[in-house]
Design a protein around this motif. Structure first.
Motif, mmCIF file in Angstrom:
data_model
loop_
_atom_site.group_PDB
_atom_site.id
_atom_site.type_symbol
_atom_site.label_atom_id
_atom_site.label_comp_id
_atom_site.label_asym_id
_atom_site.label_seq_id
_atom_site.Cartn_x
_atom_site.Cartn_y
_atom_site.Cartn_z
ATOM 1 N N SER A 110 0.524 -1.320 -0.019
ATOM 2 C CA SER A 110 0.254 0.723 -0.012
ATOM 3 C C SER A 110 0.694 1.125 -0.200
ATOM 4 C CB SER A 110 -0.702 -0.236 0.752
ATOM 5 O OG SER A 110 0.370 0.406 2.761
ATOM 6 N N THR A 111 2.104 0.911 0.083
ATOM 7 C CA THR A 111 2.756 2.277 -0.071
ATOM 8 C C THR A 111 3.426 2.767 -0.464
ATOM 9 O OG1 THR A 111 5.013 1.040 0.779
ATOM 10 C CG2 THR A 111 4.005 1.468 2.802
ATOM 11 N N MET A 112 3.107 2.196 -1.952
ATOM 12 C CA MET A 112 3.514 2.093 -3.044
ATOM 13 C C MET A 112 2.196 3.686 -4.152
ATOM 14 S SD MET A 112 4.655 -0.914 -5.369
ATOM 15 C CE MET A 112 3.463 -1.845 -5.361
ATOM 16 N N MET A 113 1.984 3.612 -2.853
ATOM 17 C CA MET A 113 0.058 4.637 -3.193
ATOM 18 C C MET A 113 0.761 5.974 -3.237
ATOM 19 S SD MET A 113 -3.144 2.097 -3.774
ATOM 20 C CE MET A 113 -3.145 1.557 -1.624
ATOM 21 N N THR A 114 1.487 5.576 -1.941
ATOM 22 C CA THR A 114 1.830 6.930 -1.755
ATOM 23 C C THR A 114 2.829 8.377 -1.982
ATOM 24 O OG1 THR A 114 2.460 6.430 1.186
ATOM 25 C CG2 THR A 114 2.961 7.993 0.583
ATOM 26 N N PRO A 115 1.886 9.464 -2.710
ATOM 27 C CA PRO A 115 3.032 10.071 -3.122
ATOM 28 C C PRO A 115 4.477 10.606 -2.565
ATOM 29 C CG PRO A 115 1.065 11.337 -3.739
ATOM 30 C CD PRO A 115 1.032 10.029 -3.025
ATOM 31 N N TYR A 149 8.177 -2.519 -4.608
ATOM 32 C CA TYR A 149 7.558 -2.932 -5.822
ATOM 33 C C TYR A 149 8.945 -3.908 -6.208
ATOM 34 C CZ TYR A 149 7.583 -3.660 -10.492
ATOM 35 O OH TYR A 149 7.339 -4.651 -12.351
#
Length: 273
Positions: A110-115, A149
């Motif tokens: 879910s941290t991949m969605m943090t800009p 990722y």
């Protein structure tokens, strides 16, 4: 009918390829032009007298190789560390068991969605209070933390490896660390190649972090090129910028060409399981 459809598909793919490569082609052509040709009306698509002067200026207007060395140092350290850290974390998610493993894995993804822009100011304040500005330690810490990722890629790859390899190693008295280093990591070359290409490109092309954390002596080539190719009046030297950009992308391009087989293989198989 099938042959006609195939021709249409090929023509469409070629058109998309030309569209995607056209900006790079214009950049390459501009790098060999005289500055006056960029302002000519009508537009000169091809240089009348191709020149290498732009490349000479790109290398001499500032210490190009010095800043390139800074970029290579940061990108090299970061890509190696983040590959090893992500491989170790991916191995843990793929082969080890523990309470809450699925939840932790989901939170990590879910941290991949943090800009990135959200964490810029907190990151700067943390490194500033720790006295780590104008050093390359932040990239070491980021590398040791791994990347979601890349962890996902390693986890997918390690999940597909036969359980018998691990069981045979345990019978021979190997612990988890030795199993990882001796068996799993050497077998994961396609994912290692992908991780090195991606992480090197991330760091090599990063402008924001070096501009925020490093001074002019320690900064990277990406930052220096943004302000180094101008006249005394502040006007951009666009043909020199084009030549500098061509030189700038060479390290990433060379690395990709060397590791492309592993990169393509890993990308094609990462979502099998």
């Amino acid at each position: 009918m099938v042959l006609a459809r195939r021709k249409v598909v090929y023509m469409l793919l070629v058109a998309i390829l030309v569209l995607m490569l056209s900006p790079f082609g214009w950049l390459l052509i501009s790098a060999f032009k005289d500055p006056s040709e960029l302002r000519a009306v009508p537009i000169h698509w091809w240089p009348h007298q191709p020149t290498l002067e732009n490349f000479r200026l790109a290398l001499t207007l500032f210490d190009f190789f010095g800043y390139a060395r800074n970029s290579l140092t940061i990108a090299g350290i970061y890509s190696v560390l983040i590959t090893l850290a992500s491989a170790w974390a991916g191995y843990g998610f793929a082969r080890l068991t523990g309470p809450g493993k699925r939840i932790i894995f989901g939170l990590m993804l879910s941290t991949m969605m943090t800009p990135q822009v959200i964490t810029l100011i907190p990151t700067y304040l943390l490194f500033s209070k720790a006295g780590l500005l104008n050093t390359y330690v932040p990239w070491v810490l980021w590398g040791l933390a791994g990347a979601p990722y890349l962890i996902f890629l390693f986890r997918q790859f390690f999940s597909n490896m036969p359980r018998e390899l691990e069981e045979a190693a345990i019978i021979d008295g190997c612990g988890q660390i030795r199993i990882f280093w001796r068996i799993f990591l050497p077998q994961s070359w396609p994912v290692i190649a992908t991780s090195l290409v991606l992480s090197f490109s991330w760091s090599w092309g990063d402008y924001i972090s070096p501009a925020l954390l490093l001074d002019d002596d320690h900064t990277t080539l990406a930052v220096k090129m943004a302000t180094g190719y101008v006249t005394e009046q502040g006007t951009g030297l666009y043909t020199v910028v084009g030549a500098g950009a061509i030189l700038y992308i060479l390290p990433s391009l060379i690395l990709f060409l060397i590791l492309q087989r592993g990169f393509v293989t890993s990308t094609a198989t990462s979502g099998i399981k």
